[in-house]
Write a protein that holds these residues in place. Sequence first.
Motif, PDB file in Angstrom:
ATOM      1  N   ASP A   1      53.976  35.190  33.689  1.00  0.00           N
ATOM      2  CA  ASP A   1      53.747  33.306  33.930  1.00  0.00           C
ATOM      3  C   ASP A   1      52.957  32.711  33.084  1.00  0.00           C
ATOM      4  O   ASP A   1      53.294  31.769  32.591  1.00  0.00           O
ATOM      5  CB  ASP A   1      53.381  33.336  35.644  1.00  0.00           C
ATOM      6  N   ALA A   2      51.605  33.414  32.751  1.00  0.00           N
ATOM      7  CA  ALA A   2      50.517  32.679  31.856  1.00  0.00           C
ATOM      8  C   ALA A   2      51.295  32.531  30.557  1.00  0.00           C
ATOM      9  O   ALA A   2      51.091  31.707  29.801  1.00  0.00           O
ATOM     10  CB  ALA A   2      49.450  33.510  32.045  1.00  0.00           C
ATOM     11  N   ARG A   3      52.042  33.477  30.081  1.00  0.00           N
ATOM     12  CA  ARG A   3      52.371  33.701  28.723  1.00  0.00           C
ATOM     13  C   ARG A   3      53.548  32.631  28.500  1.00  0.00           C
ATOM     14  O   ARG A   3      53.644  31.842  27.477  1.00  0.00           O
ATOM     15  CB  ARG A   3      53.039  35.036  28.358  1.00  0.00           C
ATOM     16  N   ALA A   4      54.169  32.519  29.518  1.00  0.00           N
ATOM     17  CA  ALA A   4      55.511  31.505  29.438  1.00  0.00           C
ATOM     18  C   ALA A   4      55.055  30.153  29.272  1.00  0.00           C
ATOM     19  O   ALA A   4      55.257  29.239  28.726  1.00  0.00           O
ATOM     20  CB  ALA A   4      56.442  31.894  30.628  1.00  0.00           C
ATOM     21  N   ALA A   5      53.730  29.834  30.228  1.00  0.00           N
ATOM     22  CA  ALA A   5      53.206  28.535  30.281  1.00  0.00           C
ATOM     23  C   ALA A   5      52.455  28.295  28.926  1.00  0.00           C
ATOM     24  O   ALA A   5      52.685  27.185  28.537  1.00  0.00           O
ATOM     25  CB  ALA A   5      52.319  28.481  31.395  1.00  0.00           C
ATOM     26  N   LYS A   6      51.876  29.278  28.232  1.00  0.00           N
ATOM     27  CA  LYS A   6      51.139  28.933  26.883  1.00  0.00           C
ATOM     28  C   LYS A   6      52.336  28.642  25.963  1.00  0.00           C
ATOM     29  O   LYS A   6      52.266  27.900  24.960  1.00  0.00           O
ATOM     30  CB  LYS A   6      50.462  30.282  26.671  1.00  0.00           C
ATOM     31  N   THR A   7      53.497  29.427  25.933  1.00  0.00           N
ATOM     32  CA  THR A   7      54.564  29.340  25.150  1.00  0.00           C
ATOM     33  C   THR A   7      55.179  27.858  25.154  1.00  0.00           C
ATOM     34  O   THR A   7      55.337  27.316  24.155  1.00  0.00           O
ATOM     35  CB  THR A   7      55.599  30.313  25.387  1.00  0.00           C
ATOM     36  N   GLU A   8      55.265  27.330  26.193  1.00  0.00           N
ATOM     37  CA  GLU A   8      55.921  26.060  26.438  1.00  0.00           C
ATOM     38  C   GLU A   8      54.771  24.966  26.059  1.00  0.00           C
ATOM     39  O   GLU A   8      55.344  23.913  25.425  1.00  0.00           O
ATOM     40  CB  GLU A   8      56.170  25.977  28.152  1.00  0.00           C
ATOM     41  N   ARG A   9      53.608  25.224  26.582  1.00  0.00           N
ATOM     42  CA  ARG A   9      52.792  24.394  25.950  1.00  0.00           C
ATOM     43  C   ARG A   9      52.543  24.113  24.452  1.00  0.00           C
ATOM     44  O   ARG A   9      52.475  23.193  23.827  1.00  0.00           O
ATOM     45  CB  ARG A   9      51.296  24.603  26.506  1.00  0.00           C
ATOM     46  N   LEU A  10      52.721  25.282  23.668  1.00  0.00           N
ATOM     47  CA  LEU A  10      52.451  25.404  22.479  1.00  0.00           C
ATOM     48  C   LEU A  10      53.884  24.715  21.670  1.00  0.00           C
ATOM     49  O   LEU A  10      53.899  24.040  20.722  1.00  0.00           O
ATOM     50  CB  LEU A  10      52.202  26.525  21.864  1.00  0.00           C
ATOM     51  N   LYS A  11      54.719  25.112  22.401  1.00  0.00           N
ATOM     52  CA  LYS A  11      56.151  24.476  21.784  1.00  0.00           C
ATOM     53  C   LYS A  11      56.092  22.955  22.022  1.00  0.00           C
ATOM     54  O   LYS A  11      56.565  22.280  21.055  1.00  0.00           O
ATOM     55  CB  LYS A  11      57.329  25.243  22.645  1.00  0.00           C
ATOM     56  N   ALA A  12      55.707  22.387  22.981  1.00  0.00           N
ATOM     57  CA  ALA A  12      55.699  21.101  23.196  1.00  0.00           C
ATOM     58  C   ALA A  12      54.718  20.474  22.084  1.00  0.00           C
ATOM     59  O   ALA A  12      55.026  19.075  21.393  1.00  0.00           O
ATOM     60  CB  ALA A  12      55.114  20.670  24.653  1.00  0.00           C
ATOM     61  N   ILE A  13      53.456  21.054  21.892  1.00  0.00           N
ATOM     62  CA  ILE A  13      52.567  20.578  20.765  1.00  0.00           C
ATOM     63  C   ILE A  13      53.350  20.440  19.485  1.00  0.00           C
ATOM     64  O   ILE A  13      53.120  19.577  18.702  1.00  0.00           O
ATOM     65  CB  ILE A  13      51.110  21.309  20.877  1.00  0.00           C
ATOM     66  N   ARG A  14      53.909  21.617  19.170  1.00  0.00           N
ATOM     67  CA  ARG A  14      54.723  21.781  17.821  1.00  0.00           C
ATOM     68  C   ARG A  14      55.534  20.727  17.679  1.00  0.00           C
ATOM     69  O   ARG A  14      55.778  20.023  16.592  1.00  0.00           O
ATOM     70  CB  ARG A  14      55.228  23.046  17.657  1.00  0.00           C
ATOM     71  N   LEU A  15      56.652  20.575  18.666  1.00  0.00           N
ATOM     72  CA  LEU A  15      57.424  19.664  18.404  1.00  0.00           C
ATOM     73  C   LEU A  15      56.862  18.171  18.195  1.00  0.00           C
ATOM     74  O   LEU A  15      57.329  17.247  17.491  1.00  0.00           O
ATOM     75  CB  LEU A  15      58.374  19.641  19.905  1.00  0.00           C
ATOM     76  N   ALA A  16      55.723  17.935  19.133  1.00  0.00           N
ATOM     77  CA  ALA A  16      55.116  16.569  18.986  1.00  0.00           C
ATOM     78  C   ALA A  16      54.946  16.346  17.534  1.00  0.00           C
ATOM     79  O   ALA A  16      54.598  15.144  16.761  1.00  0.00           O
ATOM     80  CB  ALA A  16      53.927  16.454  20.025  1.00  0.00           C
ATOM     81  N   ARG A  17      54.095  17.296  17.114  1.00  0.00           N
ATOM     82  CA  ARG A  17      53.323  17.411  15.618  1.00  0.00           C
ATOM     83  C   ARG A  17      54.688  17.178  14.518  1.00  0.00           C
ATOM     84  O   ARG A  17      54.515  16.363  13.810  1.00  0.00           O
ATOM     85  CB  ARG A  17      52.866  18.519  15.341  1.00  0.00           C
ATOM     86  N   GLU A  18      55.817  17.848  14.729  1.00  0.00           N
ATOM     87  CA  GLU A  18      56.848  17.791  13.861  1.00  0.00           C
ATOM     88  C   GLU A  18      57.596  16.535  13.836  1.00  0.00           C
ATOM     89  O   GLU A  18      57.783  15.761  12.852  1.00  0.00           O
ATOM     90  CB  GLU A  18      57.779  18.811  14.191  1.00  0.00           C
ATOM     91  N   ALA A  19      57.822  15.940  15.158  1.00  0.00           N
ATOM     92  CA  ALA A  19      58.094  14.388  15.171  1.00  0.00           C
ATOM     93  C   ALA A  19      57.115  13.388  14.446  1.00  0.00           C
ATOM     94  O   ALA A  19      57.903  12.519  13.814  1.00  0.00           O
ATOM     95  CB  ALA A  19      58.154  14.115  16.798  1.00  0.00           C
ATOM     96  N   GLU A  20      56.025  13.660  14.380  1.00  0.00           N
ATOM     97  CA  GLU A  20      55.094  12.814  13.774  1.00  0.00           C
ATOM     98  C   GLU A  20      55.395  12.743  12.525  1.00  0.00           C
ATOM     99  O   GLU A  20      55.177  11.957  11.541  1.00  0.00           O
ATOM    100  CB  GLU A  20      53.630  13.030  14.378  1.00  0.00           C
ATOM    101  N   GLU A  21      55.216  14.082  11.819  1.00  0.00           N
ATOM    102  CA  GLU A  21      55.518  14.710  10.493  1.00  0.00           C
ATOM    103  C   GLU A  21      56.675  13.990   9.786  1.00  0.00           C
ATOM    104  O   GLU A  21      56.588  13.901   8.540  1.00  0.00           O
ATOM    105  CB  GLU A  21      55.147  15.792  10.207  1.00  0.00           C
TER     106      GLU A  21
END
Length: 81
Positions: A57-77
Motif C-alpha cells: 500500500d505504501a509503495r502504491a501510494a508513493k508511486t501515485e504521488r510521484l506520478k502526479a508530480i511527474r505529470l505536473a512537471r511535464e505539463a509545465e515544461e
Amino acid sequence: MAQSKSSLETFDQMMRGEPQTGAEGAMSKPQPPRSEQQRKADATTEAARQLIEAENDARAAKTERLKAIRLAREAEETPTK
C-alpha cells in the motif's frame, strides 16, 4: 454473475480453519483442533501478510504521488503552440 473465490482466498480460509462454503466445502471433513504450534505459525503468517500488505500500500501510494508530480512537471515544461 457471482464472482468465484481465488485459490489464494480459499487457501487462506482453509489455513485459518474457517468453514468453507459452496462447492469447495461440500466434500470437506471436519478438521481436528489446531495445535499450539499451528496456531503460532498461523499468527506469524498473518503478521507477515499484514506487513507485506502495508508495504504494498505504501509503495502504491508513493508511486501515485510521484506520478502526479511527474505529470505536473511535464505539463509545465510542455510548450503550448
